[in-house]
Write an enzyme that holds these catalytic residues in place. Sequence first.
Site, PDB file in Angstrom:
ATOM      1  N   LYS A 139     -14.356   0.829   4.764  1.00 10.96           N
ATOM      2  CA  LYS A 139     -13.349  -0.091   4.240  1.00 10.96           C
ATOM      3  C   LYS A 139     -13.716  -1.555   4.542  1.00 10.96           C
ATOM      4  CE  LYS A 139      -9.705  -2.101   2.957  1.00 10.96           C
ATOM      5  NZ  LYS A 139      -8.784  -1.991   1.870  1.00 10.96           N
TER       6      LYS A 139
ATOM      7  N   THR B  43      -5.645  -0.449   6.888  1.00 10.65           N
ATOM      8  CA  THR B  43      -6.998  -0.833   7.313  1.00 10.65           C
ATOM      9  C   THR B  43      -6.993  -1.054   8.821  1.00 10.65           C
ATOM     10  OG1 THR B  43      -7.365  -1.852   5.176  1.00 10.65           O
ATOM     11  CG2 THR B  43      -8.808  -2.563   6.975  1.00 10.65           C
TER      12      THR B  43
ATOM     13  N   CYS C  56      -6.465  -9.660   2.234  1.00  9.69           N
ATOM     14  CA  CYS C  56      -7.475  -8.683   2.664  1.00  9.69           C
ATOM     15  C   CYS C  56      -8.812  -9.298   3.069  1.00  9.69           C
ATOM     16  CB  CYS C  56      -7.684  -7.659   1.566  1.00  9.69           C
ATOM     17  SG  CYS C  56      -6.145  -6.871   1.083  1.00  9.69           S
TER      18      CYS C  56
ATOM     19  N   VAL D 216       0.838  -1.208   0.000  1.00  4.99           N
ATOM     20  CA  VAL D 216       0.000   0.000   0.000  1.00  4.99           C
ATOM     21  C   VAL D 216       0.872   1.258   0.000  1.00  4.99           C
ATOM     22  CG1 VAL D 216      -1.701   1.324   1.336  1.00  4.99           C
ATOM     23  CG2 VAL D 216      -1.953  -1.150   1.102  1.00  4.99           C
TER      24      VAL D 216
ATOM     25  N   GLU E  49      -4.800  -6.039  -5.671  1.00  7.60           N
ATOM     26  CA  GLU E  49      -3.487  -6.473  -6.137  1.00  7.60           C
ATOM     27  C   GLU E  49      -3.603  -6.794  -7.621  1.00  7.60           C
ATOM     28  OE1 GLU E  49      -1.432  -9.441  -3.848  1.00  7.60           O
ATOM     29  OE2 GLU E  49      -2.067  -8.518  -1.974  1.00  7.60           O
TER      30      GLU E  49
ATOM     31  N   GLU F  99      -7.734   2.573   1.640  1.00 11.00           N
ATOM     32  CA  GLU F  99      -7.387   2.254   0.240  1.00 11.00           C
ATOM     33  C   GLU F  99      -8.331   1.179  -0.276  1.00 11.00           C
ATOM     34  OE1 GLU F  99      -6.019  -0.824  -0.592  1.00 11.00           O
ATOM     35  OE2 GLU F  99      -5.659  -1.628   1.407  1.00 11.00           O
TER      36      GLU F  99
ATOM     37  N   LYS G 116      -4.840 -15.057  -6.783  1.00  9.74           N
ATOM     38  CA  LYS G 116      -5.513 -14.568  -7.978  1.00  9.74           C
ATOM     39  C   LYS G 116      -4.420 -14.207  -8.984  1.00  9.74           C
ATOM     40  CE  LYS G 116      -5.799  -9.677  -7.104  1.00  9.74           C
ATOM     41  NZ  LYS G 116      -6.660  -8.518  -7.068  1.00  9.74           N
TER      42      LYS G 116
ATOM     43  N   LYS H 269      -8.798 -11.591   6.217  1.00 14.15           N
ATOM     44  CA  LYS H 269      -8.446 -10.808   7.416  1.00 14.15           C
ATOM     45  C   LYS H 269      -9.536  -9.796   7.746  1.00 14.15           C
ATOM     46  CE  LYS H 269      -5.274  -7.491   6.611  1.00 14.15           C
ATOM     47  NZ  LYS H 269      -5.758  -6.144   6.914  1.00 14.15           N
TER      48      LYS H 269
ATOM     49  N   THR I 259      -1.395  -4.311   9.138  1.00 12.69           N
ATOM     50  CA  THR I 259      -2.299  -4.592  10.267  1.00 12.69           C
ATOM     51  C   THR I 259      -2.754  -6.041  10.130  1.00 12.69           C
ATOM     52  OG1 THR I 259      -4.154  -3.718   8.960  1.00 12.69           O
ATOM     53  CG2 THR I 259      -3.173  -2.241  10.579  1.00 12.69           C
TER      54      THR I 259
HETATM   55  C1  UGA Z   1      -9.423  -6.607  -2.224  1.00 11.87           C
HETATM   56  C2  UGA Z   1     -10.440  -5.546  -2.686  1.00 11.87           C
HETATM   57  O1  UGA Z   1     -10.980  -5.923  -3.961  1.00 11.87           O
HETATM   58  C3  UGA Z   1      -9.793  -4.162  -2.805  1.00 11.87           C
HETATM   59  O2  UGA Z   1     -10.772  -3.190  -3.143  1.00 11.87           O
HETATM   60  C4  UGA Z   1      -9.179  -3.805  -1.442  1.00 11.87           C
HETATM   61  O3  UGA Z   1      -8.531  -2.559  -1.453  1.00 11.87           O
HETATM   62  C5  UGA Z   1      -8.155  -4.859  -1.075  1.00 11.87           C
HETATM   63  O4  UGA Z   1      -8.821  -6.155  -1.002  1.00 11.87           O
HETATM   64  C6  UGA Z   1      -7.564  -4.492   0.268  1.00 11.87           C
HETATM   65  O5  UGA Z   1      -8.284  -4.490   1.255  1.00 11.87           O
HETATM   66  O6  UGA Z   1      -6.421  -4.054   0.314  1.00 11.87           O
HETATM   67  P1  UGA Z   1      -7.500  -8.063  -3.408  1.00 11.87           P
HETATM   68  O7  UGA Z   1      -7.430  -8.825  -2.131  1.00 11.87           O
HETATM   69  O8  UGA Z   1      -6.251  -7.592  -4.049  1.00 11.87           O
HETATM   70  O9  UGA Z   1      -8.427  -6.738  -3.240  1.00 11.87           O
HETATM   71  O10 UGA Z   1      -8.186  -9.013  -4.478  1.00 11.87           O
HETATM   72  P2  UGA Z   1      -9.617  -9.192  -5.149  1.00 11.87           P
HETATM   73  O11 UGA Z   1      -9.495  -8.961  -6.589  1.00 11.87           O
HETATM   74  O12 UGA Z   1     -10.655  -8.456  -4.419  1.00 11.87           O
HETATM   75  O13 UGA Z   1      -9.831 -10.778  -4.919  1.00 11.87           O
HETATM   76  C7  UGA Z   1      -9.916 -11.334  -3.615  1.00 11.87           C
HETATM   77  C8  UGA Z   1     -10.232 -12.814  -3.699  1.00 11.87           C
HETATM   78  O14 UGA Z   1     -11.565 -13.011  -4.180  1.00 11.87           O
HETATM   79  C9  UGA Z   1      -9.323 -13.612  -4.644  1.00 11.87           C
HETATM   80  O15 UGA Z   1      -8.999 -14.837  -4.046  1.00 11.87           O
HETATM   81  C10 UGA Z   1     -10.164 -13.819  -5.882  1.00 11.87           C
HETATM   82  O16 UGA Z   1      -9.827 -14.973  -6.620  1.00 11.87           O
HETATM   83  C11 UGA Z   1     -11.552 -13.942  -5.259  1.00 11.87           C
HETATM   84  N1  UGA Z   1     -12.629 -13.594  -6.209  1.00 11.87           N
HETATM   85  C12 UGA Z   1     -12.769 -12.318  -6.640  1.00 11.87           C
HETATM   86  C13 UGA Z   1     -13.518 -14.581  -6.613  1.00 11.87           C
HETATM   87  O17 UGA Z   1     -13.418 -15.758  -6.218  1.00 11.87           O
HETATM   88  N2  UGA Z   1     -14.538 -14.225  -7.457  1.00 11.87           N
HETATM   89  C14 UGA Z   1     -14.698 -12.954  -7.911  1.00 11.87           C
HETATM   90  O18 UGA Z   1     -15.661 -12.703  -8.672  1.00 11.87           O
HETATM   91  C15 UGA Z   1     -13.795 -11.974  -7.495  1.00 11.87           C
END
Ligand code: UGA
Length: 458
Positions: A207, A122, A263, A11, A155, A151, A324, A266, A86
Site C-alpha cells: 500500500k 493504511t 493519502c 473507506v 477519491e 484499499e 483534485k 501522509k 490513520t
Molecule cells: C490515492 C491513490 O491514487 C489511490 O490508489 C489510493 O487508494 C488513495 O490515494 C489512498 O491511499 O487512499 P487519491 O488521493 O484519491 O488516491 O488521489 P489521486 O488521484 O491519486 O491524486 C493524488 C494527488 O496527485 C492529487 O493532488 C492530484 O492532483 C495529483 N496528481 C495525480 C497529479 O498532480 N498528477 C497526476 O498525474 C495524477
Amino acid sequence: MKIAVIGGGYVGLVTGACLANFGHGVTIVEGDPTRYAMLASGKIPIHEPGLEELVALQCEKRLLSFAPDLRGALEGVDAVFLAVGTPSRRGDGHADLTYIFAAVRQVAAALTAPAVLVTKSTVPVGTGRRIANLMQELRPDLAIDVASNPEFLREGKALLDFMRPDRIVVGCAGGHARALLEAIYAPLTARGAKLLVTGIETAELIKYAANSFLAMKISFINEMADICERVAADVADLVQGLGLDSRIGAQFLQPGPGFGGSCFPKDTEALARIAQDAGAPSRLVESTIAANSARKAGLGARINQACGGSVAGLKIAVLGLTFKPDTDDLRDSPALPVMHRMVEDGATVHAYDPQGMEQARLYFDDNVSFHDSAKAALLGADVAIIMTEWAEFQRLSARDMHQWMRGHCIIDMRNVFEPSAFQAEGFSVTGIGRPWSAIQARPLAEIRSTRETGSQRS
Ligand code: UGA
C-alpha cells in the site's frame, strides 16, 4: 457472508456499500453520533460520485445498515473490516494508530464467536502482527485470524476502483483468513480480477509503496515540466513520449501544482519514517516529499512572476479549490497555500469550486470572497488561476472569459486550456511545462493598465 465494517468514513462507506453490492450482509459501525445520525437518515457526508445512490439501494435491499456502536453489530459476523482513520501523528510523520487499537479493543470485547479481522485502513508495516498479538492476549478463548486488505481507492473514482480493481491484495498467514477473503471477493475474481495473497507485512508495505511510487512519478514529471519551461520543450509531448513506453505508462504523469489529498502526503511521510526506523532509509521517497513541498511553496512566486512581479492590488479569481476534481476534499490542496499567499501579497481573492466551497470557508476568514459560479468569480478579475481540473472549467470559452474579466492573465496550473484560443482573445496564458509558459508572462504594467482603463466587458 455477514460482515461488519468499523468506521463510516470514506473507506468504510465505499467498502461497506460495495461488499453489500456483492450480496453480503453488511453493518457499518460509526461511533461519531453526528455522523451516525446523518448516515442513518440516508445522508452521505462526503461527495463521491454514485456512492449515495449505491448506499440507498443496498439499504433498501436490507443488505446494508448502520449502527452507532458494536452492540449487536458483531452478532454472527464472518469478518470485521477495520476502516478507521490513520492520520499523520503530529510532529513525526508516523501514522497515528490510536483509532485502530481503540477499535481492536472494542471488537475484542464485543466478539462472541471466531471471526476474521481485516485491516482496510493504511497502517504501518508490523501493525497486523501487533493486532494479532493483542487479539490473542485479549481473547485467548477465540480463534481470530488477522488479515491485511489495503484499499487502492481514488477519491472521485472509488466505486469504479472497488468494482474493477487492478488487483486485490490480501495479506494473511493463509488458512481460514485466505479462504474467507477469497470467498468475499469471489464476485470480482469471477470476472477476472487478480487476487494476490502475500504475508501481512508485505501487503501493508504494498500500500505505501504503491502510493509513494505514484507520488514519485508526479514529482518526477513536475521536475521535467520545470526543465521544459527553461529549454522551450513541451511537457504534454514529453508525457506522450514517455507514456507510450509500456514500461513507463502514461498514468500519473500530469504535471501540476504538486500532489495533495489525504493519502500521498501522509503515506509518503509514513513510508519515509518506516524506512528510517527499519534502518533502510528511502532517499527517493524523502526526495519526493521535499520536491513536493518545495513545489507548493514556490507557487506564490510563480504566480507573482506571471503577473509581472507582484499581485498586489490585483483582483484574482481562483478556480478549483479541492486537491483534485470530483471530490469536496481540500486536505493538503495546493490551492490553500496559493490563496493565503495571494492575500498576504495584497491581492483580492475571489474563489469558486463546484464541490469544495463549504469546506473551503473553514480555512479562510472573510479575506476571501466565495462565489457560486466560475463566472461570478471571474467577473472583473485581472487574473484567473486554474488550480483544479474540474470538467466545467475545461468548457469555459476564451470569448466569455474575455467578456467577464477586466484583465487578461490566465495562470493554468493544470494545463486545462488550449492556449491558442485564449491567446487569440488577447490573454497571456501561463501553463505548466509548456513552451509558452515562460515567454507569455505579461508585464505587470500591462495587466494594471488593462485594469485601470476598466476594460471589463459585460
Ligand atoms: C490515492 C491513490 O491514487 C489511490 O490508489 C489510493 O487508494 C488513495 O490515494 C489512498 O491511499 O487512499 P487519491 O488521493 O484519491 O488516491 O488521489 P489521486 O488521484 O491519486 O491524486 C493524488 C494527488 O496527485 C492529487 O493532488 C492530484 O492532483 C495529483 N496528481 C495525480 C497529479 O498532480 N498528477 C497526476 O498525474 C495524477
